[in-house]
Design an enzyme around this catalytic site. Structure first.
Site, short mmCIF file in Angstrom:
data_model
loop_
_atom_site.label_atom_id
_atom_site.label_comp_id
_atom_site.label_asym_id
_atom_site.label_seq_id
_atom_site.Cartn_x
_atom_site.Cartn_y
_atom_site.Cartn_z
N SER A 1 35.40 86.98 65.04
CA SER A 1 36.04 86.02 64.15
C SER A 1 36.86 86.82 63.16
CB SER A 1 34.99 85.17 63.44
OG SER A 1 34.79 85.64 62.13
N LYS A 2 37.89 86.18 62.67
CA LYS A 2 38.80 86.91 61.78
C LYS A 2 38.10 87.38 60.52
CE LYS A 2 42.36 85.19 64.26
NZ LYS A 2 43.62 85.19 64.76
N ARG A 3 37.02 86.75 60.23
CA ARG A 3 36.32 87.13 59.00
C ARG A 3 35.32 88.27 59.19
NH1 ARG A 3 37.62 82.11 58.88
NH2 ARG A 3 35.99 81.48 60.32
N ASP A 4 35.14 88.64 60.43
CA ASP A 4 34.20 89.69 60.75
C ASP A 4 34.57 91.00 60.07
OD1 ASP A 4 31.96 90.22 62.36
OD2 ASP A 4 32.88 88.90 63.84
#
Length: 503
Positions: free
Chosen positions: A272-275
């Site tokens: 996920s982009k927030r990883d």
RNA sequence: GGCCCCUUGGUCAAGUGGUUAAGACACCUCCCUUUCACGGAGGUAACACGGGUUCGAAUCCCGUAGGGGUCACCA
């Protein structure tokens, strides 16, 4: 020889003329952000597949969702594809005979085909509002059903439609999902996959604002652009039946599909982009001073493997050996550790000047060097980089690796303190500093000779000789080649550090 | 939850009915180097489970378990 359905023919006959079926694949990013490693990998495999088959690699911009597009997204995507070493045959920037290559510029094309579907009864206008659909969905969920559109606008009469329109309702267009149908395709990586039409629900092909939805636009474009193979991420596999039904409704032959596994994070989930455990954007790797050829190599080996045991390949070699049959079926975890190793392998092989280029911005940013260096400083920086090159995994690492060269005084690690507490240390350091005083040029070979002299005069050798010197001078027990490091440190700094210890 | 997919060491992975189950990263040991590093040689460590089929199964079939993906007028 009979060809399995969905396999597509390698060659077919039209009017008695043998037409070769050229491989045409595409990477279709949506310009909603920067190039992500997952997308980069999709692009890479398409690129490799195309080049291996002497086919065409096409880039199409999927910008149908105006709300999500970001400024500069498109340029950034192309920029980093190029940085990684890819080139393409058709796209927004190089043109091509199947354009436009930006979906937002193809609305009239989509119109032709949804009109066709409207006419032949495979699609219909739906006047439901968002609120109505939401309410329907909630009801279904409460009843424990899988929510899907009921199809209530499917059989609207002309009068009913006129009435709804007179109320000012804007229609969307929905696909008629055939009942009791099984969509089967032969996936290049997964094998035979099938989906039942049951419960799919008539889905929207044209939004109220007149723009097509992804599954519709993709189908029209892939067909019109003569895409032969659709190689994409696993997360698209459930979109395939929707696209297949459009091909069928339009009487078109679908391409061959191949769904590659996703790259997963440390908890085995889709990135996920927030990883934050993994650096996800190619741009960030460039900033950190990674080598594009190493990244290319590394990403290609994620979910794909060559036949032999070799792991280091150039782009040209990959093109030569790429075989889509060897695409893995199970997801791969992005192993930063191995990337680091691989980048170091490449780092060791490149020219010092290139390492210098990768390193300088970081040294400047860390305030270690100024942007404009004198000839002499330039030389010094180059020597520094050259000394550290084999240890560097990426450009930014130069900062911590070169730490000892920029501090006025050494900072002592525990190990170093222990070394320095040795009985014979003072005499070694004293002798060494006396030898250094005598040096004219303070070059590595002279320094080495000085150490030799110390060995003779003190009788200390090996560890007992080198470790005290290293520890005194750098504060550490590990580090690059000692004589060279001492040369780079410079006479005054070295003497100062030693003298401080022996009082 | 429905549907779809996946399951070989810590990680990436080879393997397509018969192998001592490769190789790489990481880790450990040793050698080399008068230090460090590089390099070299070794080592620890895996077929999710249960049933079949077969002379023989990591490989084929069926279950079970676990994991993931997807269920939008996003792409």
């Amino acid at each position: 020889m009979p060809v399995a359905p969905g396999q597509g023919a390698c060659a077919f006959l039209i009017g008695g003329i043998m037409m070769s079926n050229e491989v045409r694949v595409r990477y279709a990013p949506s310009p909603t952000g920067h190039l992500h490693i997952g997308n980069a990998r999709t692009a890479l495999f398409n690129y490799l597949f195309a080049r291996n088959k002497q086919g065409k690699f096409i880039i199409r911009i999927e910008d149908t969702d105006k709300k999500r597009n970001i400024a500069g997204g498109e340029e950034s995507q192309l920029k980093y594809l190029k940085w990684l070493g890819m080139d393409w045959d058709e796209s927004v920037d190089v043109g091509g005979e199947y354009g436009p290559y930006r979906q937002s510029e193809r609305n009239d094309i989509y119109q032709t085909y949804y009109n066709q579907l409207l006419e032949n009864g495979h699609a219909y206008k739906c006047y439901c509002t968002e609120a109505e659909i939401e309410a329907e969905r909630e009801e279904q969920t409460e009843r424990g059903e899988t929510p899907h559109y009921s199809g209530k606008c499917r059989h609207l009469t002309a009068e009913e439609r006129a009435k709804l329109e007179s109320e000012g309702r804007e229609p969307s267009i929905r696909m008629v999902v055939p009942e009791g149908k099984t969509f089967t395709f032969n996936d290049m990586v997964k094998g035979t996959v099938s989906f039942e039409s049951e419960g799919m629900g008539d889905w929207v092909i044209i939004k109220k604002d007149g723009t097509p939805t992804y599954n519709f636009a993709v189908t029209i474009d892939d067909y019109l652009m003569k895409i032969s193979h659709v190689l994409r991420g696993d997360d698209h596999i459930s979109n395939t039946p929707k696209q297949l039904m459009v091909y069928e409704a339009l009487g078109w032959e679908p391409p061959i599909f191949g769904h590659m596994t996703l790259i997963v994070n440390e908890s085995r989930k889709k990135l996920s982009k927030r990883d934050e455990s993994i650096i996800q954007f190619i741009e960030q790797y460039e900033e950190l001073g990674y080598l594009p050829e190493a990244l290319f190599n590394f990403i290609t080996l994620l979910g794909w493997s060559p036949t032999g045991e070799e792991e280091l390949y150039s782009k040209e070699e990959f093109i030569e050996i790429f075989d889509a049959n060897r695409l893995s079926k199970s997801p791969a975890l992005f192993d930063t550790n191995k990337l680091t190793w691989m980048n170091n392998q490449y780092m060791k092989k490149i020219e010092v000047d290139r390492v210098l280029e990768l390193s300088m911005p970081h040294l400047v940013k860390a305030g270690r060097l100024s942007e404009n260096l004198t000839e002499e400083e330039q030389q010094w920086a180059k020597s520094l980089v050259s000394l550290l090159q084999e240890k560097m995994s990426f450009g930014a690492e130069i900062v911590e690796l070169s730490d000892m060269f920029f501090k006025e005084e050494a900072e002592f690690e525990e190990d170093a303190k222990e070394v320095l507490s040795g009985e014979t240390v003072p005499q070694v350091l004293k002798a060494f500093s006396e030898e250094l005083e005598k040096l004219e040029n303070f070059k590595a070979d002279e320094i080495k000779a000085a150490m030799k002299a110390v060995q003779k005069s003190t009788g200390q050798k090996g560890k007992n000789l080198f470790m005290p010197i290293r520890a005194a001078v750098s504060g550490q027990t590990h580090g690059p080649d000692l004589p060279q490091a001492i040369e780079l440190l410079g006479k005054s700094k070295v003497l100062k550090r030693i003298q401080k210890l022996i009082g």
